[in-house]
Enzyme design. Sequence first.
Site, mmCIF file in Angstrom:
data_model
loop_
_atom_site.group_PDB
_atom_site.id
_atom_site.type_symbol
_atom_site.label_atom_id
_atom_site.label_comp_id
_atom_site.label_asym_id
_atom_site.label_seq_id
_atom_site.Cartn_x
_atom_site.Cartn_y
_atom_site.Cartn_z
ATOM 1 N N ASP A 62 0.890 -1.162 0.000
ATOM 2 C CA ASP A 62 0.000 0.000 0.000
ATOM 3 C C ASP A 62 0.925 1.208 0.000
ATOM 4 O OD1 ASP A 62 -1.544 2.207 0.576
ATOM 5 O OD2 ASP A 62 -2.730 1.214 2.122
ATOM 6 N N TYR A 154 -7.486 15.144 -8.320
ATOM 7 C CA TYR A 154 -6.581 14.318 -9.147
ATOM 8 C C TYR A 154 -5.476 15.174 -9.768
ATOM 9 C CZ TYR A 154 -4.923 11.036 -12.691
ATOM 10 O OH TYR A 154 -4.128 10.227 -13.472
ATOM 11 N N LYS A 158 -1.354 15.251 -9.167
ATOM 12 C CA LYS A 158 -0.402 15.004 -10.253
ATOM 13 C C LYS A 158 0.526 16.208 -10.470
ATOM 14 C CE LYS A 158 -1.596 10.790 -11.284
ATOM 15 N NZ LYS A 158 -0.660 9.685 -11.016
HETATM 16 P P1 NAP Z 1 -4.820 1.105 -13.110
HETATM 17 O O1 NAP Z 1 -5.054 0.076 -14.148
HETATM 18 O O2 NAP Z 1 -5.929 1.438 -12.168
HETATM 19 O O3 NAP Z 1 -3.492 0.720 -12.298
HETATM 20 C C1 NAP Z 1 -3.139 1.377 -11.125
HETATM 21 C C2 NAP Z 1 -2.772 0.344 -10.079
HETATM 22 O O4 NAP Z 1 -2.394 1.014 -8.853
HETATM 23 C C3 NAP Z 1 -3.964 -0.567 -9.737
HETATM 24 O O5 NAP Z 1 -3.563 -1.910 -9.635
HETATM 25 C C4 NAP Z 1 -4.392 0.005 -8.402
HETATM 26 O O6 NAP Z 1 -5.139 -0.865 -7.578
HETATM 27 C C5 NAP Z 1 -3.030 0.338 -7.793
HETATM 28 N N1 NAP Z 1 -3.177 1.102 -6.568
HETATM 29 C C6 NAP Z 1 -4.145 1.982 -6.226
HETATM 30 N N2 NAP Z 1 -3.969 2.416 -4.973
HETATM 31 C C7 NAP Z 1 -2.856 1.794 -4.500
HETATM 32 C C8 NAP Z 1 -2.155 1.829 -3.275
HETATM 33 N N3 NAP Z 1 -2.606 2.572 -2.234
HETATM 34 N N4 NAP Z 1 -1.054 1.083 -3.121
HETATM 35 C C9 NAP Z 1 -0.602 0.294 -4.141
HETATM 36 N N5 NAP Z 1 -1.229 0.207 -5.330
HETATM 37 C C10 NAP Z 1 -2.346 0.954 -5.503
HETATM 38 O O7 NAP Z 1 -4.433 2.499 -13.796
HETATM 39 P P2 NAP Z 1 -3.380 2.921 -14.936
HETATM 40 O O8 NAP Z 1 -4.147 3.611 -15.987
HETATM 41 O O9 NAP Z 1 -2.466 1.802 -15.282
HETATM 42 O O10 NAP Z 1 -2.596 4.053 -14.122
HETATM 43 C C11 NAP Z 1 -1.217 4.014 -13.831
HETATM 44 C C12 NAP Z 1 -0.760 5.434 -13.500
HETATM 45 O O11 NAP Z 1 -0.939 6.263 -14.657
HETATM 46 C C13 NAP Z 1 -1.564 6.108 -12.381
HETATM 47 O O12 NAP Z 1 -0.687 6.852 -11.558
HETATM 48 C C14 NAP Z 1 -2.493 7.035 -13.146
HETATM 49 O O13 NAP Z 1 -2.929 8.134 -12.355
HETATM 50 C C15 NAP Z 1 -1.619 7.439 -14.297
HETATM 51 N N6 NAP Z 1 -2.343 7.934 -15.467
HETATM 52 C C16 NAP Z 1 -3.274 7.180 -16.075
HETATM 53 C C17 NAP Z 1 -3.935 7.674 -17.192
HETATM 54 C C18 NAP Z 1 -4.981 6.886 -17.919
HETATM 55 O O14 NAP Z 1 -5.683 7.465 -18.776
HETATM 56 N N7 NAP Z 1 -5.143 5.601 -17.673
HETATM 57 C C19 NAP Z 1 -3.624 8.952 -17.678
HETATM 58 C C20 NAP Z 1 -2.647 9.702 -17.025
HETATM 59 C C21 NAP Z 1 -2.002 9.183 -15.926
HETATM 60 P P3 NAP Z 1 -6.722 -0.543 -7.247
HETATM 61 O O15 NAP Z 1 -7.515 -1.344 -8.165
HETATM 62 O O16 NAP Z 1 -6.902 -0.959 -5.834
HETATM 63 O O17 NAP Z 1 -6.972 0.919 -7.427
#
Ligand code: NAP
Length: 249
Positions: A62, A154, A158
Amino acid sequence: MRLEGKVALISGGARGQGAVEARMFATEGARVVIADVLEDEGRQVEAEINEQGGECLFLRLDVTSEANWQDVVAATVDRFGKLDILVNNAGIYRTETVEETSEELWDQVMDINGKGVFLGTKAAIPEMRKVGGGSIINISSVAGLVGSELSAAYGSSKGAVRIFTKATAIQYAGEKIRANSIHPGIIETPMTSELLKDEEHRQYRLNRTPLRRIGRPEDVAYGALYLASDESSFVTGSELVIDGGRTAM
Ligand code: NAP
């Protein structure tokens, strides 16, 4: 191979962009630790990488817990001998406006997206110092560069990641510990899949993306791979924008 001999730790590596980065890093020769709150998905990615000849370890993490971070970094070094690369990727997305944001929601988003990056960085630096350098890659967002009509907490979290990255870069450049942020636009992952099922919302995103497609996790992972590798040894404190042109508009 571009990451031959390196050890990488990726938070939030159980799914989405983190899991794609873990697979890509392993293919490029890194030994990889994926750390996440999602245990079943994390173990699945771990098994898949190991079956394909890579070396991967899943650990529960976490990111809001300093004690958890210390345990995960210690277990990484115990298993693979060192730590060269940290990808602070774990995050959550919330779409409330300023008035819709409760104090509780604000704190939760700041804790995971902001404090989590700080704690990971703090835990990794002593191990990177021992090996004479390292690369820290913080996953921010275009929402950390420009204001969003969809969210308040959010984008704020960021934006904090963006400037924290620069502070880290300046403070540790003398020890060859580099820190850079990546700013993805809309990427199709479990985080956004529900939103993007809504055709109207998908069209709204496409209209704001000059390259006229939704990003793929690989688009971001290739950027992370560059920043993780020695190819970027002169790059620190920078912002790598991977957004299909979104913020150029
Ligand atoms: P994702 O599929 O939701 O992956 C994020 C992972 O982080 C999930 O497994 C999530 O688990 C985990 N997580 C959440 N809270 C946590 C905690 N307290 N400790 C450890 N792990 C935790 O999302 P993604 O799109 O791959 O996002 C990856 C990164 O890219 C994030 O930082 C996101 O903000 C950033 N981002 C994403 C986008 C987009 O469009 N997808 C755009 C810009 C930036 P849970 O299921 O429990 O939440």
